[in-house]
Design a protein around this motif. Structure first.
Motif, PDB file in Angstrom:
ATOM      1  N   ILE A   3       0.845  -1.201   0.000  1.00  0.00           N
ATOM      2  CA  ILE A   3       0.000   0.000   0.000  1.00  0.00           C
ATOM      3  C   ILE A   3       0.876   1.246   0.000  1.00  0.00           C
ATOM      4  N   ALA A   4       1.898   1.258   0.861  1.00  0.00           N
ATOM      5  CA  ALA A   4       2.793   2.414   0.932  1.00  0.00           C
ATOM      6  C   ALA A   4       3.541   2.637  -0.380  1.00  0.00           C
ATOM      7  N   ALA A   5       3.782   1.536  -1.111  1.00  0.00           N
ATOM      8  CA  ALA A   5       4.505   1.646  -2.378  1.00  0.00           C
ATOM      9  C   ALA A   5       3.611   2.044  -3.546  1.00  0.00           C
ATOM     10  N   GLY A   6       2.321   2.187  -3.282  1.00  0.00           N
ATOM     11  CA  GLY A   6       1.412   2.646  -4.328  1.00  0.00           C
ATOM     12  C   GLY A   6       0.662   1.560  -5.058  1.00  0.00           C
ATOM     13  N   ALA A   7       0.514   0.383  -4.449  1.00  0.00           N
ATOM     14  CA  ALA A   7      -0.251  -0.694  -5.094  1.00  0.00           C
ATOM     15  C   ALA A   7      -1.685  -0.239  -5.340  1.00  0.00           C
ATOM     16  N   GLU A   8      -2.244  -0.691  -6.450  1.00  0.00           N
ATOM     17  CA  GLU A   8      -3.623  -0.346  -6.790  1.00  0.00           C
ATOM     18  C   GLU A   8      -4.575  -1.085  -5.853  1.00  0.00           C
ATOM     19  N   ILE A   9      -5.347  -0.311  -5.108  1.00  0.00           N
ATOM     20  CA  ILE A   9      -6.175  -0.888  -4.044  1.00  0.00           C
ATOM     21  C   ILE A   9      -7.380  -1.644  -4.584  1.00  0.00           C
ATOM     22  N   ASP A  10      -8.046  -1.077  -5.562  1.00  0.00           N
ATOM     23  CA  ASP A  10      -9.326  -1.624  -6.004  1.00  0.00           C
ATOM     24  C   ASP A  10      -9.244  -2.409  -7.302  1.00  0.00           C
ATOM     25  N   THR A  11      -8.040  -2.747  -7.747  1.00  0.00           N
ATOM     26  CA  THR A  11      -7.913  -3.654  -8.887  1.00  0.00           C
ATOM     27  C   THR A  11      -8.648  -4.951  -8.576  1.00  0.00           C
ATOM     28  N   ARG A  12      -9.353  -5.475  -9.568  1.00  0.00           N
ATOM     29  CA  ARG A  12     -10.183  -6.659  -9.346  1.00  0.00           C
ATOM     30  C   ARG A  12      -9.625  -7.861 -10.085  1.00  0.00           C
ATOM     31  N   ASP A  13      -9.773  -9.026  -9.467  1.00  0.00           N
ATOM     32  CA  ASP A  13      -9.305 -10.256 -10.104  1.00  0.00           C
ATOM     33  C   ASP A  13     -10.310 -10.706 -11.168  1.00  0.00           C
ATOM     34  N   ALA A  14     -10.094 -11.890 -11.709  1.00  0.00           N
ATOM     35  CA  ALA A  14     -10.922 -12.353 -12.817  1.00  0.00           C
ATOM     36  C   ALA A  14     -12.370 -12.613 -12.413  1.00  0.00           C
ATOM     37  N   MET A  15     -12.639 -12.730 -11.116  1.00  0.00           N
ATOM     38  CA  MET A  15     -14.009 -12.890 -10.653  1.00  0.00           C
ATOM     39  C   MET A  15     -14.590 -11.595 -10.102  1.00  0.00           C
ATOM     40  N   GLY A  16     -13.838 -10.532 -10.205  1.00  0.00           N
ATOM     41  CA  GLY A  16     -14.336  -9.241  -9.759  1.00  0.00           C
ATOM     42  C   GLY A  16     -14.004  -8.877  -8.338  1.00  0.00           C
ATOM     43  N   ASP A  17     -13.180  -9.673  -7.669  1.00  0.00           N
ATOM     44  CA  ASP A  17     -12.843  -9.411  -6.268  1.00  0.00           C
ATOM     45  C   ASP A  17     -11.584  -8.566  -6.141  1.00  0.00           C
ATOM     46  N   PRO A  18     -11.664  -7.419  -5.446  1.00  0.00           N
ATOM     47  CA  PRO A  18     -10.460  -6.649  -5.123  1.00  0.00           C
ATOM     48  C   PRO A  18      -9.779  -7.222  -3.885  1.00  0.00           C
ATOM     49  N   ALA A  19      -8.675  -6.626  -3.510  1.00  0.00           N
ATOM     50  CA  ALA A  19      -7.881  -7.151  -2.396  1.00  0.00           C
ATOM     51  C   ALA A  19      -8.674  -7.212  -1.100  1.00  0.00           C
ATOM     52  N   ILE A  20      -9.553  -6.249  -0.855  1.00  0.00           N
ATOM     53  CA  ILE A  20     -10.273  -6.279   0.424  1.00  0.00           C
ATOM     54  C   ILE A  20     -11.216  -7.473   0.495  1.00  0.00           C
ATOM     55  N   ASN A  21     -11.710  -7.930  -0.650  1.00  0.00           N
ATOM     56  CA  ASN A  21     -12.540  -9.127  -0.639  1.00  0.00           C
ATOM     57  C   ASN A  21     -11.711 -10.359  -0.293  1.00  0.00           C
ATOM     58  N   TRP A  22     -10.473 -10.386  -0.773  1.00  0.00           N
ATOM     59  CA  TRP A  22      -9.577 -11.479  -0.400  1.00  0.00           C
ATOM     60  C   TRP A  22      -9.297 -11.433   1.101  1.00  0.00           C
ATOM     61  N   ALA A  23      -9.029 -10.241   1.624  1.00  0.00           N
ATOM     62  CA  ALA A  23      -8.781 -10.102   3.059  1.00  0.00           C
ATOM     63  C   ALA A  23     -10.011 -10.522   3.856  1.00  0.00           C
ATOM     64  N   ALA A  24     -11.192 -10.193   3.345  1.00  0.00           N
ATOM     65  CA  ALA A  24     -12.430 -10.588   4.008  1.00  0.00           C
ATOM     66  C   ALA A  24     -12.561 -12.103   4.035  1.00  0.00           C
ATOM     67  N   TYR A  25     -12.202 -12.759   2.963  1.00  0.00           N
ATOM     68  CA  TYR A  25     -12.267 -14.219   2.920  1.00  0.00           C
ATOM     69  C   TYR A  25     -11.433 -14.824   4.047  1.00  0.00           C
ATOM     70  N   TYR A  26     -10.233 -14.318   4.211  1.00  0.00           N
ATOM     71  CA  TYR A  26      -9.341 -14.853   5.234  1.00  0.00           C
ATOM     72  C   TYR A  26      -9.666 -14.324   6.630  1.00  0.00           C
ATOM     73  N   GLY A  27     -10.433 -13.251   6.721  1.00  0.00           N
ATOM     74  CA  GLY A  27     -10.706 -12.658   8.024  1.00  0.00           C
ATOM     75  C   GLY A  27      -9.494 -11.980   8.621  1.00  0.00           C
ATOM     76  N   ARG A  28      -8.591 -11.473   7.782  1.00  0.00           N
ATOM     77  CA  ARG A  28      -7.349 -10.845   8.249  1.00  0.00           C
ATOM     78  C   ARG A  28      -7.641  -9.416   8.709  1.00  0.00           C
TER      79      ARG A  28
END
Length: 347
Positions: free
Chosen positions: A78-103
């Motif tokens: 994040i500090a290096a400027g990664a794109e926050i809301d880029t979505r994977d092939a199913m439409g999930d951004p990183a926060i959805n992945w984090a939600a899956y893991y409960g991190r």
């Protein structure tokens, strides 16, 4: 392992292995190995922080980083400027992945960075944590979205009595609270609180006071979904005895799953057997075309997979990603599951 990585990524199940990237630093492998020093050196050397994997869901390093315990990877990206809301092939951004893991650290960091919580892939972040049962993550997300329900004191007291298993107070409060419409802190039927906590007597008291055994939350989960996922066999038995539907299907936002899917996914074998005995369909498919057996193999629920095969689950069904339970079990090197499937198919 090609199709396991593909299937796992397709369900948001990033394993802790890197996927080789030719001609560039393998950030995925460095993250999976927990190699902070190597990861930092790769970034300092100009590694592409928004690179996508070549297979699976075309995940970015930020998505992959949500699957490991060390929050430094997410924070550094994040500090290096990664794109926050880029979505994977199913439409999930990183926060959805984090939600899956409960991190929780990853979720908080992404929210602080402005992550969009309305983006839907296999659900929004709120829907995903509800399905997965991550209560602390759900609290963070609904507070961020200002979605805590307004409740009067008696309703909150009812939930407290439920969590304590205080059936006398539950019965007394039923004179002041419409138990059928009572909601918990997140707006779900209060019966689900009893089921999640394994308070079988509270489940019975609530149903006697008017709670609907099949009341649904916003993703279509019932108390039986919750009890099955948590392995609360006393609550499962109480709900089934009260007539709860063992084949209740959630909404598409809950991936159209049944309680048996949840027990299989969570490797809750005792709950799984109670559901099967009550008539749960072992071959029902959800949104992704996956049966409880397929979900068990995807999720690494070995004992549940064996129990389903032994119960006669159809082993020939392939989900939307094309592989059968046998193929996934073989990729996991589950020789006992493969042998059981082979024996079932011969019979």
């Amino acid at each position: 392992m090609r199709f396991f990585v593909t299937l796992a990524a397709a369900l948001g199940l990033a394993c802790a292995q890197g996927h080789a990237q030719e001609d560039r630093p393998d950030l995925f492998a460095l993250i999976g190995a927990g190699d902070v020093e190597g990861f930092t050196a790769a970034l300092d050397a100009g590694a592409a922080i928004n690179v996508r994997q070549d297979t699976g869901l075309e995940a970015t390093p930020l998505m992959w980083a949500t699957g490991v315990d060390n929050p430094v990877f997410v924070d550094t990206l994040i500090a290096a400027g990664a794109e926050i809301d880029t979505r994977d092939a199913m439409g999930d951004p990183a926060i959805n992945w984090a939600a899956y893991y409960g991190r929780l650290p990853a979720i908080s960091a992404l929210l602080d960075a402005g992550a969009d919580t309305d983006l839907t892939g296999h659900g929004t972040p709120v829907e995903i944590v509800m399905r997965r049962g991550h209560q602390a993550a759900l609290a963070i997300l609904i507070d961020h979205r200002n979605e805590r329900p307004d409740r009067h004191a008696a309703e909150a007291a009812l939930e407290a009595a439920v969590m304590a298993g205080d059936t006398g107070t539950i019965t007394a409060l039923a004179n002041y609270v419409d138990v059928a419409s009572a909601r918990d802190w997140a707006g779900r039927p209060v019966l689900q609180s009893a089921a999640r906590a394994g308070q079988g007597e509270a489940v019975r008291a609530l149903i006697e006071a008017g709670a609907d055994p099949d009341a649904r939350d916003r993703i279509g989960f019932t108390a039986l979904h919750e009890a099955a996922r948590e392995g609360r066999t006393g609550a499962v038995a109480a709900l089934l005895a009260a007539g709860a539907d063992p084949n209740a299907r959630s909404e598409p936002s809950g991936l159209s799953l049944t309680p048996l899917h949840m027990a299989a996914t969570a490797n809750q074998v005792d709950a799984l057997r109670l559901l099967l005995d009550a008539g749960a369909d072992p071959d029902v498919t959800g949104t992704m075309g996956a049966t409880p057996l397929l979900w068990a193999t995807f999720e690494g629920a070995r004992e549940a997979a064996l129990a389903l095969v032994e119960a006669g689950a159809d082993t020939s069904i392939a989900g939307n990603f094309g592989d059968t339970a046998r193929a996934v079990a073989e990729a996991r090197e589950w020789d006992d599951v493969v042998a059981a499937i082979d024996a079932a198919e011969i019979d």
